[in-house]
Design a protein around this motif. Structure first.
Motif, short mmCIF file in Angstrom:
data_model
loop_
_atom_site.label_atom_id
_atom_site.label_comp_id
_atom_site.label_asym_id
_atom_site.label_seq_id
_atom_site.Cartn_x
_atom_site.Cartn_y
_atom_site.Cartn_z
N ASP A 111 0.84 -1.20 0.00
CA ASP A 111 0.00 0.00 0.00
C ASP A 111 0.87 1.25 0.00
O ASP A 111 0.57 2.23 -0.69
N ALA A 129 2.30 1.65 -3.48
CA ALA A 129 1.29 2.16 -4.42
C ALA A 129 1.10 3.67 -4.23
O ALA A 129 1.00 4.42 -5.20
N ARG A 130 1.08 4.11 -2.98
CA ARG A 130 0.95 5.55 -2.71
C ARG A 130 2.19 6.30 -3.20
O ARG A 130 2.08 7.39 -3.76
N GLU A 131 3.36 5.71 -3.00
CA GLU A 131 4.60 6.30 -3.49
C GLU A 131 4.51 6.54 -4.99
O GLU A 131 4.82 7.64 -5.49
N LYS A 132 4.09 5.54 -5.74
CA LYS A 132 3.99 5.66 -7.19
C LYS A 132 2.96 6.71 -7.58
O LYS A 132 3.16 7.46 -8.54
N GLN A 133 1.87 6.79 -6.83
CA GLN A 133 0.85 7.80 -7.11
C GLN A 133 1.43 9.21 -6.96
O GLN A 133 1.31 10.04 -7.85
N VAL A 134 2.08 9.46 -5.82
CA VAL A 134 2.61 10.79 -5.54
C VAL A 134 3.77 11.13 -6.47
O VAL A 134 3.95 12.29 -6.86
N GLY A 142 3.88 10.61 -9.50
CA GLY A 142 3.28 11.09 -10.74
C GLY A 142 2.66 12.48 -10.62
O GLY A 142 2.17 13.02 -11.61
N TRP A 143 2.65 13.04 -9.43
CA TRP A 143 2.03 14.34 -9.21
C TRP A 143 2.95 15.49 -9.57
O TRP A 143 4.18 15.37 -9.53
N ARG A 186 2.19 18.11 -4.94
CA ARG A 186 3.00 17.59 -3.83
C ARG A 186 3.07 18.61 -2.70
O ARG A 186 2.98 18.26 -1.52
N SER A 189 -5.05 18.20 -10.15
CA SER A 189 -4.73 17.11 -11.06
C SER A 189 -4.73 17.61 -12.50
O SER A 189 -5.38 18.61 -12.82
#
Length: 92
Positions: free
Chosen positions: A54, A57-62, A64-65, A70, A85
């Protein structure tokens, strides 16, 4: 999941099972990584997860921001995140 501000003003997003140890590694530059040439680094945000997948997954999401998104997360401005976004900006 954690976020560091590097000496050049950029952000590094990562995840780990042991945040204290990982911060020390970043600070000492012992692991060749993005931060090893951008020290010193400062912890600016962290979230804890029960499961490492989890956190990853959050790391990969952020990762991409945008920088603006951020920084809103760092400031705790969670209500602004959807409006920052790329899809929200494209609709304007």
């Amino acid at each position: 999941m954690y976020m560091l501000r590097c000496s050049d003003g950029t952000y590094y997003v990562g995840s780990t099972r042991n945040l204290e140890r990982r911060l020390e590694e970043h600070s000492l530059g012992v692991v060749p990584s993005y931060t090893s040439t951008r020290r010193p680094v400062e912890l600016v945000f962290a979230e804890e997860y029960d499961r490492i997948d989890d956190a990853y997954a959050r790391e990969k999401q952020v990762q991409g921001w945008s920088r603006r998104k951020r920084e809103a997360l760092i400031r705790g401005e969670f209500g602004q995140l959807p409006g920052l976004s790329s899809r929200a900006r494209d609709k304007r």
